[in-house]
Design a protein around this motif. Structure first.
Motif, PDB file in Angstrom:
ATOM      1  N   SER A 436     103.812  41.179 111.067  1.00 59.95           N
ATOM      2  CA  SER A 436     104.475  39.960 111.046  1.00 59.95           C
ATOM      3  C   SER A 436     106.040  39.947 110.294  1.00 59.95           C
ATOM      4  O   SER A 436     106.982  39.511 111.168  1.00 59.95           O
ATOM      5  CB  SER A 436     103.743  39.098 110.198  1.00 59.95           C
ATOM      6  OG  SER A 436     102.392  38.602 110.660  1.00 59.95           O
ATOM      7  N   GLN A 437     106.195  40.652 109.296  1.00 58.46           N
ATOM      8  CA  GLN A 437     107.222  40.804 108.846  1.00 58.46           C
ATOM      9  C   GLN A 437     108.244  41.622 109.671  1.00 58.46           C
ATOM     10  O   GLN A 437     109.653  41.283 109.953  1.00 58.46           O
ATOM     11  CB  GLN A 437     107.365  41.581 107.456  1.00 58.46           C
ATOM     12  CG  GLN A 437     106.717  40.221 106.473  1.00 58.46           C
ATOM     13  CD  GLN A 437     106.306  40.954 105.033  1.00 58.46           C
ATOM     14  OE1 GLN A 437     107.133  41.365 104.112  1.00 58.46           O
ATOM     15  NE2 GLN A 437     104.909  41.393 104.921  1.00 58.46           N
ATOM     16  N   MET A 438     107.884  42.631 110.096  1.00 56.58           N
ATOM     17  CA  MET A 438     108.569  43.527 110.801  1.00 56.58           C
ATOM     18  C   MET A 438     109.054  42.871 112.241  1.00 56.58           C
ATOM     19  O   MET A 438     110.214  43.090 112.601  1.00 56.58           O
ATOM     20  CB  MET A 438     107.932  44.848 111.322  1.00 56.58           C
ATOM     21  CG  MET A 438     107.563  45.618 109.900  1.00 56.58           C
ATOM     22  SD  MET A 438     106.598  47.054 110.204  1.00 56.58           S
ATOM     23  CE  MET A 438     107.783  48.176 111.170  1.00 56.58           C
ATOM     24  N   SER A 439     108.256  42.121 112.676  1.00 55.65           N
ATOM     25  CA  SER A 439     108.532  41.442 114.009  1.00 55.65           C
ATOM     26  C   SER A 439     109.644  40.187 113.715  1.00 55.65           C
ATOM     27  O   SER A 439     110.590  39.847 114.378  1.00 55.65           O
ATOM     28  CB  SER A 439     107.476  40.437 114.593  1.00 55.65           C
ATOM     29  OG  SER A 439     106.304  41.714 114.820  1.00 55.65           O
ATOM     30  N   SER A 440     109.343  39.743 112.511  1.00 56.28           N
ATOM     31  CA  SER A 440     110.562  38.694 112.241  1.00 56.28           C
ATOM     32  C   SER A 440     111.847  39.351 112.017  1.00 56.28           C
ATOM     33  O   SER A 440     112.899  38.967 111.966  1.00 56.28           O
ATOM     34  CB  SER A 440     110.168  37.878 110.854  1.00 56.28           C
ATOM     35  OG  SER A 440     110.989  37.154 110.458  1.00 56.28           O
ATOM     36  N   PHE A 441     111.861  40.604 111.064  1.00 57.38           N
ATOM     37  CA  PHE A 441     113.204  41.156 110.770  1.00 57.38           C
ATOM     38  C   PHE A 441     113.870  41.611 112.093  1.00 57.38           C
ATOM     39  O   PHE A 441     114.989  41.521 112.308  1.00 57.38           O
ATOM     40  CB  PHE A 441     113.071  42.648 110.283  1.00 57.38           C
ATOM     41  CG  PHE A 441     112.213  42.536 108.825  1.00 57.38           C
ATOM     42  CD1 PHE A 441     112.181  41.447 107.826  1.00 57.38           C
ATOM     43  CD2 PHE A 441     111.256  43.713 108.216  1.00 57.38           C
ATOM     44  CE1 PHE A 441     111.429  41.383 106.665  1.00 57.38           C
ATOM     45  CE2 PHE A 441     111.099  43.729 107.101  1.00 57.38           C
ATOM     46  CZ  PHE A 441     110.968  42.632 106.357  1.00 57.38           C
ATOM     47  N   ALA A 442     113.102  42.039 113.373  1.00 58.27           N
ATOM     48  CA  ALA A 442     113.846  42.345 114.494  1.00 58.27           C
ATOM     49  C   ALA A 442     114.265  41.075 115.195  1.00 58.27           C
ATOM     50  O   ALA A 442     115.303  40.807 115.782  1.00 58.27           O
ATOM     51  CB  ALA A 442     112.770  43.043 115.566  1.00 58.27           C
ATOM     52  N   LEU A 443     113.335  40.094 115.144  1.00 64.10           N
ATOM     53  CA  LEU A 443     113.763  38.812 116.171  1.00 64.10           C
ATOM     54  C   LEU A 443     114.339  37.761 115.432  1.00 64.10           C
ATOM     55  O   LEU A 443     115.284  36.798 116.084  1.00 64.10           O
ATOM     56  CB  LEU A 443     112.336  38.307 116.696  1.00 64.10           C
ATOM     57  CG  LEU A 443     111.572  39.242 117.430  1.00 64.10           C
ATOM     58  CD1 LEU A 443     109.981  38.503 117.821  1.00 64.10           C
ATOM     59  CD2 LEU A 443     112.128  39.777 118.798  1.00 64.10           C
TER      60      LEU A 443
END
Length: 536
Positions: A436-443
């Protein structure tokens, strides 16, 4: 309030660890073992599709990380088909045998079990160790289905790297020896597991300080099994001689698994769990996975306002959203807390090819070394998938016959403009926090994959406290402590306080990939790397 630091870790305070990321127009495979990533990259270099590379990587990683997964594993896959502009989901998770009787798993009354899940303890830990803990495997059937639908290269060619590695035998370096040593007592119980992994009942001698001194596991029996699957196709594990031999071995050791269970097994290729998030779109695997929990997390994050970079408010939003998502998961899906001290036996890899097709796959034996039982006829280490079920009856995830296991796996595909990501991780209930956090970092923050993987994270997976990377600024820790008990710790090689991710990204026509920065084996390999090594 802040709970302070977790257990004292004797590590250098000045040491810095980074992994280098290169953008390339060529395909990339990111996996928790570099040998498996290279197997997939070799397939891409030979003209294979992302699905072809995924098949090769999956089988290879089962050989070079035998304690994590393999043909007797189960898991889930997300696929992005560039020409269709469409996401597919595959659930090839494990399933309980049809003849399973919950009465054969009586509660001991001695408190909680001592492995991943603190269920009520079963007599003799029959749902944790041994053949009585083995579930029907699913990965091979799933791979066969997606290969038949999307693959370009011959099936046998895709298993060739795995067979080669099995013939050579796994090199027992310092990391392999560490993993084996962590489970020596459990492995010693099964004579076939002991014969494969141990020396005179002890962990194997570590390969020496020079390349001339090598110690390798004898995986020749596994190699022969893989050769049969290569010749006869994926269903060999279910309808063929390999399946028959595996069932006979497990029944001799106490399992109620039958040939009918294998013949009846089918992985499910289905519509993805797709949803919009701000100006992005995310795709996960629905059903008995962590996909629904991932979606719930982003539904909560959508209510928050983020700045140009992750700050204290961002991490507080992550903590609140993840905590609420797990409360929903626990109340509706029955997945209880995992023990943070016990490592899950899971692996993840992601693939992107030159055309932009993507795969994110997580596969697992569940516990490290699964059931700690080896099928002697096939050389395969067996899962302990029945431990995923609650042994107490009358609950959402209670143990029973012919049931699919509830998994924490969360492979995802995300898209925003000209950017696409294929992320996932190992680490049990820590997976959703990381992905979840990594997807948020990217998006949300338009980070490249290198920044995504090096950005500090928290873990909020339904427990009593938040675990925070001690590289986070004090302002973030202080903000988290206003609403949560916080424990600080460092990212280490072993054990992992956080999930262990692997992922790829495509921005425009350029691809990149990375793995957990503390993983000594994890690597992202481009097909260009293969082509360079093949030049005269």
């Amino acid at each position: 309030m802040s709970g302070g630091d977790m257990a004292e870790i004797a590590l250098s305070g000045t040491q810095s660890v980074r992994k280098t990321v290169i953008e390339t127009p060529y395909g990339v495979v990111a996996a928790q073992n570099g040998l498996a990533a290279r197997a997939g990259a070799e397939v891409l270099a030979a003209g294979g599709d992302a699905v072809d590379a995924a098949v090769a990587t999956s089988f290879a990683i089962g050989v070079v990380e035998p304690w994590m997964s393999g043909p007797t594993a189960g898991g889930a896959m997300m696929l992005w088909r560039a020409e269709e502009g469409r996401a597919y989901a595959l659930n090839h998770g494990m399933k309980s045998p049809a003849a399973l009787d919950p009465a054969d798993y009586p509660l001991s009354g001695a408190g909680k079990a001592g492995d991943l899940f603190p269920w009520e303890q079963v007599v003799d830990d029959r749902n944790v160790f041994g053949a009585t803990a083995v579930a029907i495997p699913g990965t091979v059937d799933g791979l066969g289905q997606v290969h038949a639908k999307f693959g370009k290269m011959p099936w046998a060619d895709l298993l060739a790297p795995a067979i080669r590695h099995a013939r050579e035998g796994l090199l027992v370096d310092w990391y392999a020896a560490l993993i084996i040593a962590s489970s020596t007592r459990a492995l010693a119980v099964d004579p076939d597991a002991a014969a494969l992994f141990l020396e005179d009942g002890q962990w194997p001698t570590i390969s020496g300080w020079t390349a001339l001194a090598e110690k390798r596991l004898d995986q020749s029996r596994m190699a022969a099994t893989l050769e049969q699957i290569a010749r006869n196709g994926a269903r060999e594990l279910y309808d063929g001689e390999v399946g028959a031999a595996m069932v006979a071995d497990m029944r001799a050791k106490g399992s109620v698994m039958s040939r009918d269970d294998l013949v009846a097994y089918r992985a499910e290729l289905m519509e993805a769990l797709s949803f919009d998030y701000r100006d992005a779109r995310l795709h996960a695997v629905p059903g008995l996975t962590a996909g629904p929990t991932f979606k719930t997390t982003f539904e909560a994050l959508a209510q928050s306002r983020f700045g140009d970079a992750p700050d204290a408010d961002t991490y507080l939003a992550y903590a609140d959203a993840l905590k609420a998502a797990y409360e929903k998961r626990l109340s509706t899906m029955g997945d209880e807390n995992e023990s943070p001290e016990t490592p899950a036996c899971t692996t993840h890899f992601s693939v992107v090819d030159r055309k932009g097709n993507m795969v994110a796959q997580t596969q697992t034996l569940l516990s490290i070394f699964g059931s700690r039982v080896v099928s002697p006829s096939t050389g395969l280490l067996m899962n302990n998938g029945l431990m995923w079920f609650d042994p107490v009856q009358g609950r959402p995830n209670s143990l029973g016959p012919s049931k699919r296991c509830l998994m924490n796996v969360c492979p995802v595909i995300g898209e925003k403009g000209q950017t696409r990501i294929a992320f996932g991780a190992s680490g049990g209930r820590k997976i959703v926090s990381a992905v979840s956090q990594m997807s948020s970092f990217a998006l949300d923050f338009d980070m490249g994959v290198e920044d995504v993987f090096h950005q500090p994270r928290i873990d909020s997976s339904g427990g009593a406290f938040i675990v925070a990377d001690d590289k986070l600024p004090s302002a973030v820790i202080d903000a988290l402590a206003t609403r949560h008990e916080v424990h600080r710790t460092r990212r280490t090689v072993f054990p992992y306080a956080f999930a262990c991710p692997a992922g790829v990204m495509r921005r425009g026509e350029l691809n990149s990939g990375c793995t957990e920065i503390m993983s000594p084996w994890g690597d992202a390999i481009s097909e260009a790397d293969i082509q360079d090594t093949q030049k005269p």
